[in-house]
Motif scaffolding. Structure first.
Motif, PDB file in Angstrom:
ATOM      1  N   GLU A  69     -32.757  -6.853  -3.186  1.00  0.00           N
ATOM      2  CA  GLU A  69     -31.536  -6.059  -3.129  1.00  0.00           C
ATOM      3  C   GLU A  69     -31.522  -5.239  -1.835  1.00  0.00           C
ATOM      4  O   GLU A  69     -32.541  -4.627  -1.483  1.00  0.00           O
ATOM      5  CB  GLU A  69     -31.478  -5.125  -4.349  1.00  0.00           C
ATOM      6  CG  GLU A  69     -30.209  -4.299  -4.408  1.00  0.00           C
ATOM      7  CD  GLU A  69     -30.057  -3.558  -5.735  1.00  0.00           C
ATOM      8  OE1 GLU A  69     -30.851  -3.804  -6.659  1.00  0.00           O
ATOM      9  OE2 GLU A  69     -29.140  -2.723  -5.832  1.00  0.00           O
ATOM     10  N   ARG A  86     -32.805 -14.270 -10.931  1.00  0.00           N
ATOM     11  CA  ARG A  86     -32.170 -13.151 -10.250  1.00  0.00           C
ATOM     12  C   ARG A  86     -32.190 -11.954 -11.192  1.00  0.00           C
ATOM     13  O   ARG A  86     -32.042 -12.126 -12.404  1.00  0.00           O
ATOM     14  CB  ARG A  86     -30.736 -13.520  -9.877  1.00  0.00           C
ATOM     15  CG  ARG A  86     -30.718 -14.675  -8.883  1.00  0.00           C
ATOM     16  CD  ARG A  86     -29.399 -14.763  -8.179  1.00  0.00           C
ATOM     17  NE  ARG A  86     -28.501 -15.682  -8.842  1.00  0.00           N
ATOM     18  CZ  ARG A  86     -27.259 -15.913  -8.424  1.00  0.00           C
ATOM     19  NH1 ARG A  86     -26.774 -15.260  -7.392  1.00  0.00           N
ATOM     20  NH2 ARG A  86     -26.499 -16.783  -9.055  1.00  0.00           N
ATOM     21  N   SER A  87     -32.374 -10.777 -10.668  1.00  0.00           N
ATOM     22  CA  SER A  87     -32.481  -9.606 -11.533  1.00  0.00           C
ATOM     23  C   SER A  87     -32.046  -8.342 -10.815  1.00  0.00           C
ATOM     24  O   SER A  87     -31.986  -8.292  -9.588  1.00  0.00           O
ATOM     25  CB  SER A  87     -33.924  -9.435 -12.015  1.00  0.00           C
ATOM     26  OG  SER A  87     -34.769  -9.145 -10.934  1.00  0.00           O
ATOM     27  N   LYS A  88     -31.742  -7.349 -11.615  1.00  0.00           N
ATOM     28  CA  LYS A  88     -31.460  -6.004 -11.129  1.00  0.00           C
ATOM     29  C   LYS A  88     -32.278  -5.024 -11.947  1.00  0.00           C
ATOM     30  O   LYS A  88     -32.590  -5.289 -13.110  1.00  0.00           O
ATOM     31  CB  LYS A  88     -29.982  -5.664 -11.306  1.00  0.00           C
ATOM     32  CG  LYS A  88     -29.056  -6.290 -10.308  1.00  0.00           C
ATOM     33  CD  LYS A  88     -27.659  -5.700 -10.461  1.00  0.00           C
ATOM     34  CE  LYS A  88     -26.807  -6.021  -9.274  1.00  0.00           C
ATOM     35  NZ  LYS A  88     -25.547  -5.240  -9.253  1.00  0.00           N
ATOM     36  N   HIS A 119     -28.872  -7.874  -5.542  1.00  0.00           N
ATOM     37  CA  HIS A 119     -29.851  -8.073  -6.609  1.00  0.00           C
ATOM     38  C   HIS A 119     -31.090  -8.722  -6.016  1.00  0.00           C
ATOM     39  O   HIS A 119     -31.103  -9.079  -4.841  1.00  0.00           O
ATOM     40  CB  HIS A 119     -29.247  -8.957  -7.709  1.00  0.00           C
ATOM     41  CG  HIS A 119     -28.826 -10.299  -7.212  1.00  0.00           C
ATOM     42  ND1 HIS A 119     -27.599 -10.530  -6.627  1.00  0.00           N
ATOM     43  CD2 HIS A 119     -29.476 -11.487  -7.161  1.00  0.00           C
ATOM     44  CE1 HIS A 119     -27.504 -11.793  -6.274  1.00  0.00           C
ATOM     45  NE2 HIS A 119     -28.639 -12.400  -6.578  1.00  0.00           N
TER      46      HIS A 119
ATOM     47  N   ARG B 163     -22.287  -9.751 -12.502  1.00  0.00           N
ATOM     48  CA  ARG B 163     -23.719  -9.449 -12.543  1.00  0.00           C
ATOM     49  C   ARG B 163     -23.956  -8.002 -12.949  1.00  0.00           C
ATOM     50  O   ARG B 163     -24.788  -7.710 -13.810  1.00  0.00           O
ATOM     51  CB  ARG B 163     -24.358  -9.721 -11.169  1.00  0.00           C
ATOM     52  CG  ARG B 163     -24.527 -11.186 -10.856  1.00  0.00           C
ATOM     53  CD  ARG B 163     -25.444 -11.393  -9.656  1.00  0.00           C
ATOM     54  NE  ARG B 163     -24.842 -11.014  -8.385  1.00  0.00           N
ATOM     55  CZ  ARG B 163     -24.117 -11.820  -7.616  1.00  0.00           C
ATOM     56  NH1 ARG B 163     -23.897 -13.061  -7.989  1.00  0.00           N
ATOM     57  NH2 ARG B 163     -23.629 -11.396  -6.467  1.00  0.00           N
ATOM     58  N   GLU B 164     -23.222  -7.103 -12.325  1.00  0.00           N
ATOM     59  CA  GLU B 164     -23.405  -5.694 -12.670  1.00  0.00           C
ATOM     60  C   GLU B 164     -22.995  -5.447 -14.119  1.00  0.00           C
ATOM     61  O   GLU B 164     -23.590  -4.623 -14.820  1.00  0.00           O
ATOM     62  CB  GLU B 164     -22.591  -4.817 -11.718  1.00  0.00           C
ATOM     63  CG  GLU B 164     -22.818  -3.322 -11.896  1.00  0.00           C
ATOM     64  CD  GLU B 164     -24.232  -2.882 -11.549  1.00  0.00           C
ATOM     65  OE1 GLU B 164     -24.852  -3.478 -10.649  1.00  0.00           O
ATOM     66  OE2 GLU B 164     -24.730  -1.935 -12.200  1.00  0.00           O
ATOM     67  N   TYR B 258     -22.490  -3.393  -5.045  1.00  0.00           N
ATOM     68  CA  TYR B 258     -22.129  -4.682  -5.636  1.00  0.00           C
ATOM     69  C   TYR B 258     -20.643  -5.013  -5.522  1.00  0.00           C
ATOM     70  O   TYR B 258     -20.242  -6.158  -5.755  1.00  0.00           O
ATOM     71  CB  TYR B 258     -22.559  -4.731  -7.107  1.00  0.00           C
ATOM     72  CG  TYR B 258     -21.697  -3.928  -8.055  1.00  0.00           C
ATOM     73  CD1 TYR B 258     -20.685  -4.529  -8.784  1.00  0.00           C
ATOM     74  CD2 TYR B 258     -21.895  -2.566  -8.227  1.00  0.00           C
ATOM     75  CE1 TYR B 258     -19.897  -3.809  -9.655  1.00  0.00           C
ATOM     76  CE2 TYR B 258     -21.124  -1.825  -9.094  1.00  0.00           C
ATOM     77  CZ  TYR B 258     -20.120  -2.449  -9.805  1.00  0.00           C
ATOM     78  OH  TYR B 258     -19.346  -1.724 -10.658  1.00  0.00           O
TER      79      TYR B 258
END
Lengths: 265, 265
Positions: A69, A86-88, A119, B163-164, B258
């Motif tokens: 990110e 993929r991750s946050k 991300h 995604r968020e 984002y």
DNA sequence: CGTCGGGTTGAGGGTGATCAAAGTTTGTGG
DNA sequence: CCACAAACTTTGATCACCCTCAACCCGACG
């Protein structure tokens, strides 16, 4: 975690199940071409252009960061072998996995037009990846209309998967959530001819699955046990075996429309 | 529900806050052009081509279906005035709202390359929408490289918002979830110059918000009351007033990266 | 053989769901 | 313009799904 799980999966052939016909192309671009031609019919010149794309192949260990990110990558990454996600992570340190990626995916294709990563992209297993410079990709999208549209479509399918993921996390109970997750991965793995939807390797810990499903690791464990007890599936080490696919599908409320694998017209 | 909320919002000008400079273009395409030029610098010929896009403008009431899951639309829809949302419903009848759309959005742009709708698209308020045939859009993307890339990017931002949204629904507690939701809508509304991030109209019931946040309507009500009591915001009728924006942002764990509104380079 | 990451189990607690009913707006038709 | 109906909001009570904490187990690996 030094085994490359994906590489250990043979290109199984079993009667009565759909097999993907690979185009007559070899090399590392094969996976990408196979993927793109599932939904779009490319011309010979398109395929040649893809094969000619300059690509730097690298082998990465598990848990390796491909992009983080905030970074502004100058290339995209084709997953040739192995799994990635993929991750946050929220400010209180909770991680949410956004998507799982399998060979043939270009998990950071969005970076071609969205310059800052919003991300993280990380390998789940030891993986072989091919890096393609944004410049090369932009060039091919400008010269080859069909390739551009095929790539655009890939990002749209990506978004469709995100949408279903929202539904999964937002509205399904834990067991159903897990079932849906396993059904989706199976379907996608089968579509690229890696393995069958009811029997595949998934290099994720229960902690990873918890982060993917918005659950706690403890609860993931209990859900898996429940699914085992009811004879729906086995899930040991990193091997998924669906024993009762219809029941799994029903539990999952699974409809593969959102994967857009059968792009009629 | 016959009032068009969006139309009642004047193009407020307040000192000390960012104002979007609209390009010198009028008509219904204006919103689209304004949106696209936020992230991409288009040439004059591009803008002309957009203005010349054949568009059928329609006024729709609130709760009108623009497209339904399973349909194969032959056009995309530019939201000119009013709000819309995308949603899916599980087999047990639970609805999950996937995204909120404001004037300037093309909420079904993905249908250009994904021929079957995998979700529903519905108006939230009485709205004015412009329908643009896929054929016209495909033609412009083939003739105007920059327009194609700008539209592609719009779908990528769409995905970034999904995604968020996954993170929000999967990992944030209810209050934080609501705060994040309201912060996002505010930010986006401000970006298109409709209103300010801390003072805007949102034509959604608490039931709608529950479907957006993966919560029950009752709990949404309690969360709103808590935010009211703590002086963070007012939320009466369909009017959102953020009283303590910094605290809301912190509660929300909000980082607007984002949204990709500042596309440097 | 000891450590470490991951899986498993148990106990207790809390966030948020469900159910139910009473207020309050909003909208419609007389 | 009022009256009624419908939709939405609010409140209370109860409940359950899932979380947290904590301990233990197990296999892999140094």
């Amino acid at each position: 975690m030094s085994i490359n799980y994906a590489k250990t999966i043979p290109a199984v052939k079993r009667p009565g199940l759909p097999q993907v016909e690979a185009p007559a192309v070899s090399g590392v671009s094969e996976r990408l071409i196979r993927r793109l031609t599932v939904s779009t019919s490319l011309e010979a010149a398109d395929i040649e252009a893809i094969v000619r794309l300059p690509m730097i192949v690298k082998d990465l260990p598990a848990q390796a960061a491909i992009a983080r990110e905030g970074e502004k990558p100058a290339q995209c990454c084709l997953l040739i072998d192995g799994f990635a996600c993929r991750s946050k992570t929220t400010d209180v340190g909770k991680r949410q996995i956004l998507s799982i990626h399998i060979p043939g995916d270009v998990p950071d294709l969005q970076s071609l037009h969205l310059h800052t990563m919003d991300h993280d992209l990380t390998t789940l297993s030891a993986s072989r990846v091919g890096f393609i410079a944004h410049d090369s990709l932009r060039a091919i999208t400008r010269e080859r209309q069909l390739v551009a549209e095929a790539l655009w479509r890939e990002t749209l399918i990506d978004a469709a998967v995100f949408r279903e993921w929202i539904v999964n996390v937002g509205r399904r109970p834990a067991t159903s959530r897990m079932a849906h997750f396993l059904a989706e991965i199976g379907k996608r793995i089968e579509a690229v001819g890696l393995a069958h939807a009811d029997e595949y390797d998934l290099p994720m810990t229960q902690i990873d699955m918890a982060d993917a499903l918005g659950l706690s690791p403890v609860h993931v464990n209990r859900v898996i046990q429940e699914l085992r007890r009811s004879g729906v599936l086995e899930l040991r080490k990193h091997a998924v075996s669906i024993r009762d696919l219809p029941q799994l599908m029903q539990l999952a409320d699974f409809d593969d429309l959102y994967l857009h694998q059968n792009q009629a017209v």
